[in-house]
Design a protein around this motif. Structure first.
Motif, PDB file in Angstrom:
ATOM      1  N   GLU A   1       0.916  -1.035   0.052  1.00 53.75           N
ATOM      2  CA  GLU A   1       0.094   0.519  -0.263  1.00 53.75           C
ATOM      3  C   GLU A   1       0.764   0.790   0.060  1.00 53.75           C
ATOM      4  O   GLU A   1       0.193   2.416  -0.338  1.00 53.75           O
ATOM      5  CB  GLU A   1      -0.803  -0.146   1.351  1.00 53.75           C
ATOM      6  CG  GLU A   1      -1.381   1.393   1.321  1.00 53.75           C
ATOM      7  CD  GLU A   1      -2.984   0.939   2.108  1.00 53.75           C
ATOM      8  OE1 GLU A   1      -3.274   2.047   2.454  1.00 53.75           O
ATOM      9  OE2 GLU A   1      -3.118  -0.010   2.878  1.00 53.75           O
ATOM     10  N   PHE A   2       2.078   0.997   0.252  1.00 52.32           N
ATOM     11  CA  PHE A   2       2.769   2.502   1.134  1.00 52.32           C
ATOM     12  C   PHE A   2       4.570   2.005   0.160  1.00 52.32           C
ATOM     13  O   PHE A   2       4.991   2.965   0.395  1.00 52.32           O
ATOM     14  CB  PHE A   2       2.455   2.662   2.485  1.00 52.32           C
ATOM     15  CG  PHE A   2       1.092   3.239   2.937  1.00 52.32           C
ATOM     16  CD1 PHE A   2       0.817   4.429   2.509  1.00 52.32           C
ATOM     17  CD2 PHE A   2       0.943   2.099   3.649  1.00 52.32           C
ATOM     18  CE1 PHE A   2      -0.058   4.708   3.045  1.00 52.32           C
ATOM     19  CE2 PHE A   2      -0.516   2.615   4.254  1.00 52.32           C
ATOM     20  CZ  PHE A   2      -1.205   3.430   3.649  1.00 52.32           C
ATOM     21  N   ALA A   3       4.265   1.215  -0.341  1.00 49.95           N
ATOM     22  CA  ALA A   3       5.938   0.399  -1.323  1.00 49.95           C
ATOM     23  C   ALA A   3       6.181  -0.103  -1.859  1.00 49.95           C
ATOM     24  O   ALA A   3       4.819  -0.706  -2.227  1.00 49.95           O
ATOM     25  CB  ALA A   3       6.496  -0.248   0.505  1.00 49.95           C
ATOM     26  N   PHE A   4       6.968   0.377  -2.701  1.00 51.57           N
ATOM     27  CA  PHE A   4       7.142  -0.573  -4.186  1.00 51.57           C
ATOM     28  C   PHE A   4       8.903  -1.608  -3.691  1.00 51.57           C
ATOM     29  O   PHE A   4       9.480  -0.317  -3.898  1.00 51.57           O
ATOM     30  CB  PHE A   4       7.247   0.567  -4.842  1.00 51.57           C
ATOM     31  CG  PHE A   4       6.383   0.436  -5.865  1.00 51.57           C
ATOM     32  CD1 PHE A   4       5.190   0.490  -6.434  1.00 51.57           C
ATOM     33  CD2 PHE A   4       6.363  -0.919  -7.098  1.00 51.57           C
ATOM     34  CE1 PHE A   4       4.259   0.648  -7.467  1.00 51.57           C
ATOM     35  CE2 PHE A   4       5.580  -1.039  -8.043  1.00 51.57           C
ATOM     36  CZ  PHE A   4       4.206   0.041  -7.888  1.00 51.57           C
ATOM     37  N   PRO A   5       8.586  -2.589  -3.627  1.00 54.32           N
ATOM     38  CA  PRO A   5      10.385  -3.734  -3.690  1.00 54.32           C
ATOM     39  C   PRO A   5      10.852  -3.127  -4.643  1.00 54.32           C
ATOM     40  O   PRO A   5      10.592  -4.487  -5.372  1.00 54.32           O
ATOM     41  CB  PRO A   5       9.274  -4.028  -2.847  1.00 54.32           C
ATOM     42  CG  PRO A   5       8.152  -4.422  -2.709  1.00 54.32           C
ATOM     43  CD  PRO A   5       7.152  -3.044  -3.210  1.00 54.32           C
ATOM     44  N   TRP A   6      11.069  -2.116  -5.061  1.00 51.98           N
ATOM     45  CA  TRP A   6      12.003  -3.023  -6.504  1.00 51.98           C
ATOM     46  C   TRP A   6      12.899  -3.993  -6.827  1.00 51.98           C
ATOM     47  O   TRP A   6      12.371  -4.437  -7.997  1.00 51.98           O
ATOM     48  CB  TRP A   6      12.477  -1.071  -6.951  1.00 51.98           C
ATOM     49  CG  TRP A   6      10.997  -0.252  -7.397  1.00 51.98           C
ATOM     50  CD1 TRP A   6      10.983   0.729  -7.322  1.00 51.98           C
ATOM     51  CD2 TRP A   6      10.213  -0.301  -8.751  1.00 51.98           C
ATOM     52  NE1 TRP A   6       9.939   1.673  -7.916  1.00 51.98           N
ATOM     53  CE2 TRP A   6      10.348   1.002  -8.737  1.00 51.98           C
ATOM     54  CE3 TRP A   6       9.740  -1.551  -9.857  1.00 51.98           C
ATOM     55  CZ2 TRP A   6       8.458   0.798  -9.375  1.00 51.98           C
ATOM     56  CZ3 TRP A   6       8.834  -1.045 -10.854  1.00 51.98           C
ATOM     57  CH2 TRP A   6       8.039  -0.027 -10.749  1.00 51.98           C
ATOM     58  N   PRO A   7      13.400  -4.005  -6.294  1.00 54.41           N
ATOM     59  CA  PRO A   7      14.549  -5.782  -6.449  1.00 54.41           C
ATOM     60  C   PRO A   7      13.689  -6.555  -5.968  1.00 54.41           C
ATOM     61  O   PRO A   7      14.460  -7.870  -7.156  1.00 54.41           O
ATOM     62  CB  PRO A   7      15.299  -4.786  -4.764  1.00 54.41           C
ATOM     63  CG  PRO A   7      15.142  -3.694  -4.961  1.00 54.41           C
ATOM     64  CD  PRO A   7      13.728  -3.381  -4.789  1.00 54.41           C
ATOM     65  N   ILE A   8      12.855  -6.682  -5.577  1.00 52.61           N
ATOM     66  CA  ILE A   8      11.951  -7.861  -5.618  1.00 52.61           C
ATOM     67  C   ILE A   8      11.050  -7.913  -6.739  1.00 52.61           C
ATOM     68  O   ILE A   8      10.727  -9.085  -7.376  1.00 52.61           O
ATOM     69  CB  ILE A   8      11.496  -7.780  -4.419  1.00 52.61           C
ATOM     70  CG1 ILE A   8      11.922  -8.020  -3.019  1.00 52.61           C
ATOM     71  CG2 ILE A   8      10.286  -9.427  -4.442  1.00 52.61           C
ATOM     72  CD1 ILE A   8      10.882  -7.993  -1.806  1.00 52.61           C
ATOM     73  N   ILE A   9      10.207  -6.690  -6.897  1.00 46.73           N
ATOM     74  CA  ILE A   9       9.648  -7.109  -8.525  1.00 46.73           C
ATOM     75  C   ILE A   9      10.527  -6.918  -9.440  1.00 46.73           C
ATOM     76  O   ILE A   9      10.311  -7.753 -10.504  1.00 46.73           O
ATOM     77  CB  ILE A   9       8.848  -5.575  -8.708  1.00 46.73           C
ATOM     78  CG1 ILE A   9       8.298  -5.536  -7.502  1.00 46.73           C
ATOM     79  CG2 ILE A   9       8.540  -5.294  -9.758  1.00 46.73           C
ATOM     80  CD1 ILE A   9       7.171  -4.309  -7.291  1.00 46.73           C
ATOM     81  N   SER A  10      11.779  -6.358  -9.686  1.00 40.86           N
ATOM     82  CA  SER A  10      12.624  -6.490 -10.562  1.00 40.86           C
ATOM     83  C   SER A  10      12.444  -8.285 -10.924  1.00 40.86           C
ATOM     84  O   SER A  10      12.885  -8.186 -11.647  1.00 40.86           O
ATOM     85  CB  SER A  10      13.931  -6.158 -10.375  1.00 40.86           C
ATOM     86  OG  SER A  10      13.832  -4.063 -10.403  1.00 40.86           O
ATOM     87  N   ALA A  11      13.711  -9.109  -9.443  1.00 39.99           N
ATOM     88  CA  ALA A  11      13.780  -9.950  -9.801  1.00 39.99           C
ATOM     89  C   ALA A  11      12.103 -11.296 -10.367  1.00 39.99           C
ATOM     90  O   ALA A  11      12.658 -11.757 -11.410  1.00 39.99           O
ATOM     91  CB  ALA A  11      13.795 -10.381  -8.664  1.00 39.99           C
ATOM     92  N   ALA A  12      10.836 -10.620  -9.862  1.00 39.14           N
ATOM     93  CA  ALA A  12       9.867 -11.481 -10.419  1.00 39.14           C
ATOM     94  C   ALA A  12       9.753 -11.577 -11.908  1.00 39.14           C
ATOM     95  O   ALA A  12       9.764 -12.384 -12.707  1.00 39.14           O
ATOM     96  CB  ALA A  12       8.938 -11.000 -10.045  1.00 39.14           C
ATOM     97  N   LEU A  13      10.544 -10.371 -12.225  1.00 36.98           N
ATOM     98  CA  LEU A  13      10.165  -9.519 -14.557  1.00 36.98           C
ATOM     99  C   LEU A  13      10.970 -10.166 -14.745  1.00 36.98           C
ATOM    100  O   LEU A  13      11.461 -10.927 -15.987  1.00 36.98           O
ATOM    101  CB  LEU A  13      10.904  -7.961 -14.040  1.00 36.98           C
ATOM    102  CG  LEU A  13       9.565  -7.226 -13.337  1.00 36.98           C
ATOM    103  CD1 LEU A  13       9.676  -5.861 -13.722  1.00 36.98           C
ATOM    104  CD2 LEU A  13       7.998  -7.236 -14.139  1.00 36.98           C
ATOM    105  N   VAL A  14      12.739 -11.050 -14.379  1.00 36.04           N
ATOM    106  CA  VAL A  14      13.030 -11.282 -14.892  1.00 36.04           C
ATOM    107  C   VAL A  14      13.371 -12.786 -15.198  1.00 36.04           C
ATOM    108  O   VAL A  14      13.104 -13.609 -16.047  1.00 36.04           O
ATOM    109  CB  VAL A  14      15.224 -11.266 -13.606  1.00 36.04           C
ATOM    110  CG1 VAL A  14      15.982 -12.321 -14.280  1.00 36.04           C
ATOM    111  CG2 VAL A  14      15.471 -10.154 -13.665  1.00 36.04           C
ATOM    112  N   VAL A  15      12.724 -13.536 -13.625  1.00 39.32           N
ATOM    113  CA  VAL A  15      12.268 -14.641 -14.020  1.00 39.32           C
ATOM    114  C   VAL A  15      10.977 -14.992 -15.192  1.00 39.32           C
ATOM    115  O   VAL A  15      10.983 -16.287 -15.519  1.00 39.32           O
ATOM    116  CB  VAL A  15      11.857 -15.443 -12.319  1.00 39.32           C
ATOM    117  CG1 VAL A  15      10.952 -16.163 -12.692  1.00 39.32           C
ATOM    118  CG2 VAL A  15      12.503 -15.419 -11.386  1.00 39.32           C
TER     119      VAL A  15
END
Length: 281
Positions: A240-254
């Motif tokens: 709701e108040f955070a965007f965990p870009w490193p984790i999202i980027s890891a999911a995108l790479v997968v």
């Protein structure tokens, strides 16, 4: 500058290298940036000045990507939906393309124009009727709810690609098969399809990538947790108040890896298919 001078300038090796470099940078830089981001910590991501390369590369974000959300389930759903949609698209498009290319259809050009025109409708304008159709049929939150629309949406591009290939195959080969006792379907399966293999690979990969990447229908038609595909699942990493870009980027790479592997394996067939279809269509 004269016309000949312009021609020599456009054909210069330096300009070609520059154009190729721009295409490569435009295509690979976003993916490279996502990959580098997936190897950073959140603290490293927001530090100033910006660090373009990860100082302490770590695969922890990939572990979090699988732990925070059922990413394996999303991948499995995407494989099933994209695979079935690809098979369905090729099956229907093969019949349609063969009929257009080989049979003496009246108003053939009008049919091709209608196929092209049907692909120009924005998907958002089709969302409500597709949703209502699936609701009435009781297909919401099933694989079928996505496979059927994806087959329909992929038909224009798959049909056009295959029409070009079927037209490039000499009719004499089919006629010989018909004389030897083959039916029209037998000639299609035994003669035409093997020769049109590059076109089938091209159309199949285009259909698979379109189904794999599609978001709007996947979000609207399959809302249950167990039926989510990768594009929808990745949006759930956002708080709701955070965007965990490193984790999202890891999911995108997968999520990118299966498509990248598919294209790498069949790159020559796809490039050859697009080129051959464009030259002979």
């Amino acid at each position: 500058m004269t016309g000949n001078s312009l021609d020599r300038w456009f054909e210069s090796p330096a300009l070609r290298r520059l154009a190729a470099a721009l295409v490569v940078i435009n295509g690979f830089f976003p993916a490279l940036w996502v990959l580098l981001t997936s190897l950073k910590s959140e603290a490293e991501l927001v530090q100033q000045p910006i660090s373009y390369l990860p100082q302490n590369p770590s695969l922890a974000n990939y572990a979090r990507a699988f732990a925070d959300q059922p990413l394996l389930s999303y991948l499995g759903n995407s494989f099933i939906v994209a695979g079935l949609a690809t098979l369905g698209s090729l099956l229907v498009a093969t019949g349609a393309a063969y009929a257009i290319a080989r049979l003496n259809l009246r108003h053939r050009q009008l049919v091709l124009t209608a196929i092209v025109a049907s692909s120009m409708f924005p998907l958002v304008t089709l969302l409500v009727p597709i949703f209502e159709t699936m609701r009435v049929l009781g297909l919401l939150n099933t694989y079928t709810a996505l496979v059927l629309p994806y087959v329909v949406l992929n038909l224009p591009v798959c049909t056009l690609v295959l029409v070009s290939f079927f037209q490039s195959i000499p009719r004499d080969l089919e006629n010989a098969a018909l004389i030897d006792g083959c039916t029209r379907i037998g000639a299609l399966v035994k003669v035409v399809l093997p020769l049109a293999a590059p076109g089938l690979f091209t159309a199949g990969i285009l259909a698979f990538v379109n189904a794999w990447d599609e978001f709007l229908l996947a979000l609207s038609l399959n809302a249950s947790a167990g039926m989510r595909t990768v594009p929808v699942g990745i949006t759930l990493y956002q708080g709701e108040f955070a965007f965990p870009w490193p984790i999202i980027s890891a999911a995108l790479v997968v999520a990118i890896v299966p498509v990248a592997v598919l294209i790498a394996l069949f790159q020559e067939r796809v490039v050859g298919g697009l080129t051959q279809g464009g030259l002979k269509g």
